[in-house]
Design an enzyme around this catalytic site. Sequence first.
Site, PDB file in Angstrom:
ATOM      1  N   SER A 216     -10.221 -12.038   3.871  1.00 31.99           N
ATOM      2  CA  SER A 216     -10.586 -10.628   3.702  1.00 31.99           C
ATOM      3  C   SER A 216      -9.390  -9.726   3.446  1.00 31.99           C
ATOM      4  O   SER A 216      -8.285  -9.969   3.958  1.00 31.99           O
ATOM      5  CB  SER A 216     -11.287 -10.182   4.986  1.00 31.99           C
ATOM      6  OG  SER A 216     -11.328  -8.775   5.067  1.00 31.99           O
TER       7      SER A 216
ATOM      8  N   GLU B 175      -9.012  -7.088   4.814  1.00 29.37           N
ATOM      9  CA  GLU B 175      -8.632  -6.542   6.126  1.00 29.37           C
ATOM     10  C   GLU B 175      -7.375  -7.220   6.665  1.00 29.37           C
ATOM     11  O   GLU B 175      -6.724  -6.703   7.569  1.00 29.37           O
ATOM     12  CB  GLU B 175      -9.779  -6.705   7.124  1.00 29.37           C
ATOM     13  CG  GLU B 175     -10.882  -5.698   6.953  1.00 29.37           C
ATOM     14  CD  GLU B 175     -10.452  -4.263   7.252  1.00 29.37           C
ATOM     15  OE1 GLU B 175     -10.061  -3.995   8.385  1.00 29.37           O
ATOM     16  OE2 GLU B 175     -10.486  -3.431   6.339  1.00 29.37           O
TER      17      GLU B 175
ATOM     18  N   TYR C 200     -10.953  -8.143  14.132  1.00 26.31           N
ATOM     19  CA  TYR C 200     -11.569  -8.828  12.983  1.00 26.31           C
ATOM     20  C   TYR C 200     -10.488  -9.289  11.992  1.00 26.31           C
ATOM     21  O   TYR C 200     -10.456 -10.444  11.564  1.00 26.31           O
ATOM     22  CB  TYR C 200     -12.565  -7.891  12.275  1.00 26.31           C
ATOM     23  CG  TYR C 200     -13.043  -8.446  10.952  1.00 26.31           C
ATOM     24  CD1 TYR C 200     -14.044  -9.406  10.900  1.00 26.31           C
ATOM     25  CD2 TYR C 200     -12.464  -8.033   9.743  1.00 26.31           C
ATOM     26  CE1 TYR C 200     -14.466  -9.939   9.689  1.00 26.31           C
ATOM     27  CE2 TYR C 200     -12.880  -8.559   8.529  1.00 26.31           C
ATOM     28  CZ  TYR C 200     -13.881  -9.506   8.515  1.00 26.31           C
ATOM     29  OH  TYR C 200     -14.283 -10.036   7.313  1.00 26.31           O
TER      30      TYR C 200
HETATM   31  O1  F7E Z   1     -15.836   0.691   6.569  1.00 22.54           O
HETATM   32  C1  F7E Z   1     -14.919   4.236   7.177  1.00 22.54           C
HETATM   33  C2  F7E Z   1     -14.266   3.199   8.076  1.00 22.54           C
HETATM   34  O2  F7E Z   1     -17.401  -0.754   7.871  1.00 22.54           O
HETATM   35  C3  F7E Z   1     -15.161   1.186   5.437  1.00 22.54           C
HETATM   36  C4  F7E Z   1     -16.360  -5.692   5.953  1.00 22.54           C
HETATM   37  O3  F7E Z   1     -17.207  -6.337   5.038  1.00 22.54           O
HETATM   38  O4  F7E Z   1     -14.882  -5.042   4.205  1.00 22.54           O
HETATM   39  C5  F7E Z   1     -15.651  -4.536   5.279  1.00 22.54           C
HETATM   40  O5  F7E Z   1     -14.828  -3.896   6.245  1.00 22.54           O
HETATM   41  C6  F7E Z   1     -14.404   2.449   5.779  1.00 22.54           C
HETATM   42  C7  F7E Z   1     -13.530   2.365   7.045  1.00 22.54           C
HETATM   43  O6  F7E Z   1     -16.046  -1.749   5.954  1.00 22.54           O
HETATM   44  C8  F7E Z   1     -17.961   5.298   8.863  1.00 22.54           C
HETATM   45  O7  F7E Z   1     -13.442   3.819   9.047  1.00 22.54           O
HETATM   46  C9  F7E Z   1     -16.224   6.242   7.966  1.00 22.54           C
HETATM   47  O8  F7E Z   1     -12.279   2.926   6.777  1.00 22.54           O
HETATM   48  O9  F7E Z   1     -17.909  -0.273   5.455  1.00 22.54           O
HETATM   49  P1  F7E Z   1     -16.903  -0.522   6.496  1.00 22.54           P
HETATM   50  P2  F7E Z   1     -14.585  -2.316   6.304  1.00 22.54           P
HETATM   51  O10 F7E Z   1     -14.174  -1.979   7.672  1.00 22.54           O
HETATM   52  O11 F7E Z   1     -13.681  -1.914   5.191  1.00 22.54           O
HETATM   53  C10 F7E Z   1     -13.895  -6.033   4.528  1.00 22.54           C
HETATM   54  C11 F7E Z   1     -13.286  -6.539   3.246  1.00 22.54           C
HETATM   55  C12 F7E Z   1     -14.400  -7.106   5.407  1.00 22.54           C
HETATM   56  O12 F7E Z   1     -13.952  -8.249   5.355  1.00 22.54           O
HETATM   57  C13 F7E Z   1     -15.338  -6.711   6.499  1.00 22.54           C
HETATM   58  O13 F7E Z   1     -16.059  -7.814   7.005  1.00 22.54           O
HETATM   59  O14 F7E Z   1     -15.345   3.484   6.038  1.00 22.54           O
HETATM   60  N1  F7E Z   1     -16.080   4.905   7.805  1.00 22.54           N
HETATM   61  N2  F7E Z   1     -17.363   6.502   8.618  1.00 22.54           N
HETATM   62  C14 F7E Z   1     -17.133   4.279   8.349  1.00 22.54           C
HETATM   63  N3  F7E Z   1     -17.462   2.980   8.430  1.00 22.54           N
HETATM   64  C15 F7E Z   1     -18.638   2.642   9.023  1.00 22.54           C
HETATM   65  N4  F7E Z   1     -19.000   1.357   9.091  1.00 22.54           N
HETATM   66  N5  F7E Z   1     -19.464   3.604   9.559  1.00 22.54           N
HETATM   67  C16 F7E Z   1     -19.171   4.946   9.513  1.00 22.54           C
HETATM   68  O15 F7E Z   1     -19.926   5.782   9.995  1.00 22.54           O
END
Ligand code: F7E
Length: 334
Positions: free
Chosen positions: A128, A130, A152
């Site tokens: 990932s 990440e 993660y």
């Molecule tokens: O967050 C911001 C949050 O949870 C993206 C997974 O598939 O991609 C994914 O990880 C961004 C972050 O994805 C909210 O802070 C703001 O900066 O959609 P996400 P992620 O963390 O990038 C990678 C490649 C993986 O491998 C992972 O498994 O959005 N954000 N407000 C928020 N995020 C969430 N979830 N919810 C909010 O309310």
Amino acid sequence: MSKKVFITGIDGQDGSYLSEFLLNKGYEVHGMVRRVSLEDPEHHLWRIKHILDKVKLHAASLESYPSIFKVVEQVKPDECYHLAAQSFVSYSFEDEFSTINTNINGTHFVLSAIKEKVPKCKFYFAASSEQFGMAKESPQNENTPFHPRSPYGISKVAGFHLTQNYREAYGLFACSGLLFNHESPRRGFEFVTRKITNAAAEIKLGLKAELRLGNLDAKRDWGFAGDYVEAMWMMLQQDAPDDYVIATGETHSVKEFIELAFDTVGLDWKKYVIVDDVLYRPAEVFILKGDYSKAEKKFGWKPKVNFKELVTMMVNADLERFKNMKKDICDAKD
Ligand code: F7E
């Protein structure tokens, strides 16, 4: 005889697209799911509902080596795609121990079972972006150092190194795909993209009044999951195993995603979105942008769906889903 494939996490977003893709290529598709999914398919298997009669599901758990060993021994796959994981970054802060245990041990168990029972099986690990976390350079490529910012991310760095070590120590054909964020109408509702597109559709239809989000300034390289599963397969068709970044090469903020999603339904997002500090992460990955030139050079992979197409595809699918739900309720009343 058709080739056999074993997919862990077959019922997830990527597992569902990958299964469709491999069925079309003539593979015999086997998938690992948790027992609870077989007991409650309506809830857990909605993404693969339309292909349930074409795939063979096996109950096993990432926490149990014997359960994984037994399935690998029984299926004897030619290719294995290890996609299953606790993949929600936010949750990994709430329960870091279970994320780290499940993700690292799960990967280790699958690799070890393959080495013991089918050492010729080609292995794909869902690494990932990440792992880059607080990235040292932009865009990120296969040589960019890792600086994970969450349990993660740490678990994925360990899985990546395990995969590399099984390749170097035991000669396994083991590859890692460093996939940047990839989304679709099948994305889980906890991820920011789906949370936004689902809420935009609900607000448009008068089913919801507001949308609470965390950091709107975070930037991600968002692509379409359907494009990315093709890259997974291509990696395993090369002469030698290697690791590849899969991305679009573009970065957009959460705010840009919201704007486009609400534009699609003809609403002004500022009237509905509330920033809630509770949804901020203890350590954030502020910006990611991937360089996929190695994959393009090696096997000609390129993303097909662009940012705007992705957002509108997801919003329109959510609108359609709510409209069909309403219709079903009306039909049931008639
Ligand atoms: O967050 C911001 C949050 O949870 C993206 C997974 O598939 O991609 C994914 O990880 C961004 C972050 O994805 C909210 O802070 C703001 O900066 O959609 P996400 P992620 O963390 O990038 C990678 C490649 C993986 O491998 C992972 O498994 O959005 N954000 N407000 C928020 N995020 C969430 N979830 N919810 C909010 O309310």
